[in-house]
Motif scaffolding. Structure first.
Motif, short mmCIF file in Angstrom:
data_model
loop_
_atom_site.label_atom_id
_atom_site.label_comp_id
_atom_site.label_asym_id
_atom_site.label_seq_id
_atom_site.Cartn_x
_atom_site.Cartn_y
_atom_site.Cartn_z
N ARG A 195 0.87 -1.18 0.00
CA ARG A 195 0.00 0.00 0.00
C ARG A 195 0.90 1.23 0.00
N ILE A 197 0.93 5.92 -0.76
CA ILE A 197 0.36 7.15 -1.31
C ILE A 197 1.30 7.62 -2.42
N THR A 219 4.86 8.22 10.81
CA THR A 219 3.82 7.26 10.41
C THR A 219 4.54 6.14 9.66
N ILE A 221 3.37 5.17 6.71
CA ILE A 221 2.72 5.26 5.39
C ILE A 221 3.78 5.45 4.32
N ASP A 268 -3.29 4.11 -2.88
CA ASP A 268 -4.47 4.31 -2.03
C ASP A 268 -4.96 5.75 -2.13
N ILE A 324 -4.29 12.83 5.31
CA ILE A 324 -3.74 11.56 4.82
C ILE A 324 -4.13 10.43 5.76
N LYS A 325 -3.95 10.64 7.06
CA LYS A 325 -4.28 9.60 8.05
C LYS A 325 -5.76 9.23 7.97
N TRP A 328 -6.28 7.21 4.77
CA TRP A 328 -5.51 5.96 4.84
C TRP A 328 -6.23 4.91 5.71
N GLN A 329 -6.88 5.38 6.75
CA GLN A 329 -7.52 4.47 7.72
C GLN A 329 -8.98 4.18 7.39
N GLU A 331 -11.13 2.89 4.35
CA GLU A 331 -11.25 2.35 2.99
C GLU A 331 -12.56 2.75 2.34
N ARG A 334 -12.41 6.30 1.17
CA ARG A 334 -11.57 6.41 -0.04
C ARG A 334 -12.35 5.98 -1.27
#
Length: 365
Positions: A195, A197, A219, A221, A268, A324-325, A328-329, A331, A334
């Motif tokens: 995964r 960004i 993080t 990420i 993502d 972003i967080k 990202w958390q 789905e 998104r």
């Protein structure tokens, strides 16, 4: 109808103005093959070869000599009996003969006026002089966003009635489905994390990549970056080293257009916190790829991103981090934003843009 184009960018620019030029000719030749599209330049290149295969597209070698683009290309177009000359990158020839020809110029942005610190004194003066000349000489000006239209009115003193906003689209690769085999090959070629960004664009101060890197510090990420490096990249690499983020941030090189389309689809989130853009093509590319977008609440980016992208203050890396967080958390969020964004981005499809361009050509004739 015969339309002649200054094709310097068509043949010689790999991105930006080159992509705009190639896409414009491609979609017009596809949807309106009854016209003749004449590409004027001193020479050809391998770029756009497939577009030159259209029966309605023709390359014409322009007159030789110093400053021939400025002093001979317009007359070359008139000698081809073109009805319209379209300058695709903010410029028009300075010299013409008495044969009738209508003139259109596309102006992409006036960033060199808004952000003079990113340009040399000489470049600023030359750009402004060329753009003012072209705006005065043109029968119509195409602005690629409402933001650019406002800037043309403000900085070039052009009446609003002379300007038409026609958005640009993006390369066909972002609208196609790549095979599973090609997707797997791309993953393996670039050793992509499971995964990640994504950020795409020239790595320069205005694009604000450093604030993305700051946002993902502390993080886990992963960030994948695709773009030509400039001096600004040294500051980013220094920050990455100091904070031991080498295994979190990935710079990719040698990425083809089809591979880039895969990267957008695999990401993502696409993050684009630019301080200022004329339009923001990467945002459109991401929306066509059904990937959720985080971008700036500045300049034209809300025009490109639509109501369902997530907007941040580009100066505030903590705001970027929080958004972003959040995505990202989540789905489901998104996916919802990606689906809504895909519906919105259809206004930038080829057919719609071709119709607007042809309508303008017919109107000025």
């Amino acid at each position: 109808m015969k339309i002649a184009y200054d094709a310097k960018r068509f043949f010689h620019n790999t991105s930006g103005l080159g992509n705009y030029s190639r896409d414009l000719i491609r979609i017009l030749a596809e949807y309106y093959p009854e016209n003749e599209y004449i590409l004027l330049n001193k020479n050809k290149s391998e770029r756009g070869e497939n577009i030159l295969n259209h029966k309605s597209v023709r390359f014409v070698e322009t007159s030789r000599g110093n400053m021939s683009r400025q002093f001979k290309m317009g007359i070359d177009a008139q000698n081809q009996n073109a009805d319209i000359f379209h300058g695709l990158s903010g410029e028009l020839p300075l010299k013409w003969n008495k044969k009738p020809i209508r003139k259109i110029v596309t102006i992409h942005d006036l960033i060199f006026v808004r952000y003079p610190q990113y340009y040399s004194f000489f470049d600023r003066k030359i750009h402004l002089w060329k753009f003012k000349k072209a705006a005065a000489s043109a029968d119509k000006i195409i602005a690629i966003s409402e933001q650019t239209k406002r800037d043309i009115i403000q900085f070039l003193n052009v009446p609003e009635s002379k300007i038409e906003v026609i958005y640009q689209g993006c390369h066909q690769a972002f609208k196609e489905e790549q095979s599973q085999e090609f997707i797997q090959k791309t993953k393996e070629k670039f050793n992509l994390p499971e995964r990640f960004i994504l950020n795409v664009g020239t790595i320069e101060e205005r694009k604000n990549l450093l604030n993305i890197v700051k946002a993902i510090k502390d993080t886990k990420i992963p960030l994948v970056i695709v773009g030509r490096k400039t001096k600004y990249c040294k500051a980013i690499e220094t920050f990455i080293r100091k904070n031991k983020m080498e295994k979190q941030v990935f710079f990719l090189e040698g990425v083809s257009m089809n591979e880039l389309a895969v990267l957008y689809k695999l990401a993502d989130i696409f993050v684009y916190p630019s301080f200022f853009e004329g339009f923001g093509i990467p945002v459109i590319e991401s929306l066509f790829s059904k990937t959720a977008v985080i971008t700036s609440n500045a300049s034209c980016l809300p025009e490109a991103g639509g109501p369902d992208s997530v907007y941040i203050d580009p100066k505030n890396y903590l705001d970027i981090q929080a958004k972003i967080k959040f995505l990202w958390q989540n789905e489901s969020e998104r996916k919802r934003r990606a689906e809504k964004g895909f519906e919105f981005v259809q206004k930038f499809n080829d057919k719609s843009i071709a119709e607007q361009l042809m309508s303008l050509y017919q109107k000025i004739i």
